[in-house]
Design a protein around this motif. Structure first.
Motif: not given
Length: 335
Positions: A215-244
């Motif tokens: 159960f503990a390992l499953g919860m840790a895995g679920g939190l990891w996937i949840m955090g990864l999903a949040q990171s997809f939303r928070i960190y978009p592809v950027l066009l910056t002054e330096e480059g893509l």
């Protein structure tokens, strides 16, 4: 391929061989001979552990010349192993040798003190915590620091990233890629939760300890996937002054200078996407944007080895707007 394999084995040898020697030395302390000759077994164990870790550090260092901090780190690790790693009778004999215990304790204290000073100096210079930790620890510990940093980052996103805005620095334009991806991830999480509950119930009938570990390992895995999903939303592809800035959650963050972009490829085929020289940012989907590079670019994702690529493939929610904005940036950069 035949040349790459020996090179990989050579690179692993300074890590694997010292660990193997330490494991064999520890196994030696459990033998009847060691129990009957604890003093000599203690000295032999201390010598084998210290010598193997130092030789491994020398072999991994540039020009076979490790710095003083790296050498002290190897000795400190050896001291910890010597004090705590032997079998009971041999360990008791080691603890009964004041000069050996004092030398080990002094080595550990010196390394921790020096590392703390290096860490504080790096923090005062404005370096992030993980970068400061890499400064404080030997180079051999860098993978451990990166792993711990990534795990901590993912867990923070899973627990506290729900209301966090997208990370778009001033002067940059962000393009999302999570709209197609998040529904699949949330579905996966629901299915994982159902599986976890069913398996936990079944394992409880057999062994409660195993059930709660599962159960503990499953919860840790679920939190990891949840955090990864949040990171997809928070960190978009950027066009910056330096480059893509090609991003895919916390897994990918690669800057592609506009000068390196040769052309925006349309109607690309499967063979182009699957080619070893293509860096594919798309997750669980087919890319809808591909860029051909003027010259190879070296990239290093969070997972996987660094490699040189000649094309970049991405999945962007609004690919038409992205292509238009990228073309304008490239024109502005003189491409």
């Amino acid at each position: 391929m035949e040349r790459q394999l020996p090179a990989r084995l050579t690179g692993l040898a300074p890590i694997v061989l010292p660990l193997a020697v330490v494991a064999l030395a520890r196994a030696m302390t459990f033998t009847d001979w060691a129990v009957a000759n604890t003093f000599w077994a203690a000295l032999l164990f201390a010598w084998l552990v210290t010598d193997s870790l130092m030789l491994g550090t020398i072999a991994k260092a540039k020009d076979r010349r490790p710095g003083l901090h790296a050498s002290l780190g190897a000795l400190a690790i050896a001291a910890v192993v010597v004090l705590a790693g032997a079998a009971g009778p041999v360990r008791s004999t080691i603890h009964a040798l004041p000069p050996l215990v004092a030398a080990a304790a002094l080595t550990i204290a010196l390394f921790l003190g020096w590392s703390a000073l290096r860490f504080l100096a790096a923090v005062r210079q404005g370096q992030p915590i993980d970068a400061a930790a890499m400064e404080a620890l030997p180079e051999s510990m860098a993978p451990v620091v990166r792993f711990a940093s990534a795990e901590s980052r993912v867990m923070r996103l899973a627990l506290f990233g729900w209301r966090r805005a997208q990370d778009i620095p001033a002067g940059a334009v962000g393009f999302s890629y999570h709209c197609y991806l998040l529904p699949m991830i949330w579905t996966l999480l629901v299915l994982q939760g159902i599986e976890l509950a069913v398996m936990h119930f079944l394992l409880l009938q057999w062994n409660p300890t195993v059930a709660w570990i599962w159960f503990a390992l499953g919860m840790a895995g679920g939190l990891w996937i949840m955090g990864l999903a949040q990171s997809f939303r928070i960190y978009p592809v950027l066009l910056t002054e330096e480059g893509l800035r090609v991003r895919s959650g916390i897994m990918i963050d690669v800057l592609v200078p506009y000068a390196a972009i040769g052309a925006q490829v349309s109607g690309f085929a499967r063979e182009q996407v699957k080619d070893g020289g293509t860096f594919n940012q798309a997750v669980l989907s087919w890319p809808n944007v591909m860029l051909a590079l003027d010259h190879p670019l070296r990239v290093k994702p969070l997972i996987g080895r660094a490699r040189e690529v000649s094309a970049v493939a991405m999945r962007i929610d609004d690919s038409a707007a992205f292509n238009e904005a990228l073309a304008a940036r490239c024109d502005g950069a003189g491409k």
